[in-house]
Design an enzyme around this catalytic site. Structure first.
Site: not given
Ligand SMILES: [Zn+2]
Ligand SMILES: [Zn+2]
Length: 392
Positions: A103, A108, A245, A301, A370
């Site tokens: 994450h 998360d 590549h 998007y 946090e």
């Protein structure tokens, strides 16, 4: 409203451990885009335990909840749940146990903050002037984007969502500070896949070859002139070839070379025009070399356009909730975000939440503060309540 604000702040404090615990649990078990089976199961079970008005699984790995009090407006709150193919190197006690998956974009945190908002809103349900739809979506990081799939499956209907809000962590901003930007804030994004077909030969006999390496090099350089010579300097665009590549040895001219890249613009006209210009350029360069090509676009998007009235509304709510010194003006970036699909259908705003000083998103060492989490949960809940009580 002063009363409800202090109530929400107290609840955010009360649930902060639960919110942080959920974030750590999700962080420890990250899942890639469209594979969020355990994460969505966990969210589904936790929402079901709250006995909110409705909890549904949508698509393979999406979860949508509804908290309803009156027949009024419906506000959508969204979090994304997917992780990235990055090997974590934070050394945290709750670091990823899934090798090569992490994450690293803060999803998360987004998921646990939206769950925290659900805990709070469910407890003050009697004071809601309408309903709140909790949208836990899969696959923000992978085309065609979980948002586009959920919209097709009717996530914005029944009840009809009137406005939608989402948040994204932002590193190097104080934990829990809130940032807003009206108008076009994120770019459109499409993936480019190009193959140049030549003719193989001995490296010492180039005249017998059609050299796809030289041709591909010409394509890469010529694509950069689209930005500098074919589009306006006042209309930003990025064309990046991120992978090339081809070949296996020093003395073999290979038969083909593959290129991969991304294109970013801030409006649909330039998006369409530049894709045509890219094909024209590839065609011209390969024709001149006598080579052939295949050009494929994986549509991504659209540009993300924050509604100016609702951005201002949300900014004022943030000042009210956290004080003006904790609110900042966030900047427009050429990154992309599939929240853009919701904003093509409904007005709303996608805002930023400071995650403290740490390395950038999409890196192995990002470690968000946090303290961000209870603030993000509380503000989302407050914004929803305020919106339902407004005449917006
Ligand atoms: Zn990301
Ligand atoms: Zn993200």
């Amino acid at each position: 409203m002063a009363d409800i604000k202090s109530k929400i702040k107290k609840l955010a404090e009360k649930y902060s451990k639960e919110i942080i615990d959920l974030r750590r649990k999700i962080h420890r078990n990250p899942e890639l885009s469209f594979e969020e089976y355990e994460t969505s199961k966990l969210v589904y079970e936790k929402l079901s335990k709250l006995k909110i008005d409705r909890v549904q699984r949508v698509s393979q790995t999406g979860v949508v909840g509804l908290i309803k009090n009156k027949n009024g407006k419906c506000v959508g709150l969204r979090a994304d749940m997917d992780a990235l193919p990055i090997h974590e190197k934070t050394g945290l006690p709750f670091a990823s146990k899934n090798h090569g998956v992490m994450h690293a974009c803060g999803h998360d945190a987004h998921t646990s903050m939206l769950y925290g908002a659900a805990l709070i809103l469910n407890e003050i349900k009697a004071e809601l002037n309408g309903s709140v739809k909790l949208i836990f979506q899969p696959a923000e990081e992978k085309n065609p984007g979980g948002a586009s799939i959920l919209i097709k499956q009717g996530v914005l209907e029944n009840p009809k969502v009137n406005a939608i809000f989402g948040q994204h962590v932002m590193v190097d901003k104080p934990a829990g500070s809130l940032g807003f930007c009206e108008g076009v804030t994120f770019a459109s994004q499409d993936e480019l896949y190009i193959t140049i077909y030549g003719r193989q030969s001995h490296g010492a006999k180039p005249h017998k070859s059609i050299d796809p390496i030289v041709t591909a090099s010409g394509v890469v350089m010529a694509l950069q002139t689209i930005v500098s010579r074919n589009t306006s300097p006042y209309d930003p665009i990025v064309i990046t070839i991120g992978a090339i590549h081809g070949g296996t040895a020093t003395n073999i001219i290979p038969s083909e070379v593959k290129l991969m890249g991304t294109i970013r613009t801030l409006n649909e006209n330039l998006r369409k025009k530049s894709l045509k210009l890219i094909e024209r350029t590839i065609k011209g360069i390969t024709q001149a070399a006598g080579a052939k090509y295949k050009f494929e676009i994986s549509p991504g998007y659209p540009e993300l356009n924050n509604d100016s009235k609702l951005t201002d509304f949300a900014r004022k709510a943030a000042v009210d909730f956290s004080g003006s010194k904790n609110v900042f003006k966030s900047e427009r970036i050429m990154g992309a975000e599939d929240f853009a699909f919701y904003l093509k259908k409904k007005p709303g705003t996608f805002y930023r939440i400071g995650a403290g000083r740490t390395s950038d998103i999409h890196t192995q060492t990002i470690n968000i503060d946090e303290k961000t989490l209870p603030v993000g949960a509380g503000f989302m809940a407050y914004l929803a309540v305020k919106y339902l009580n407004s005449n917006q």
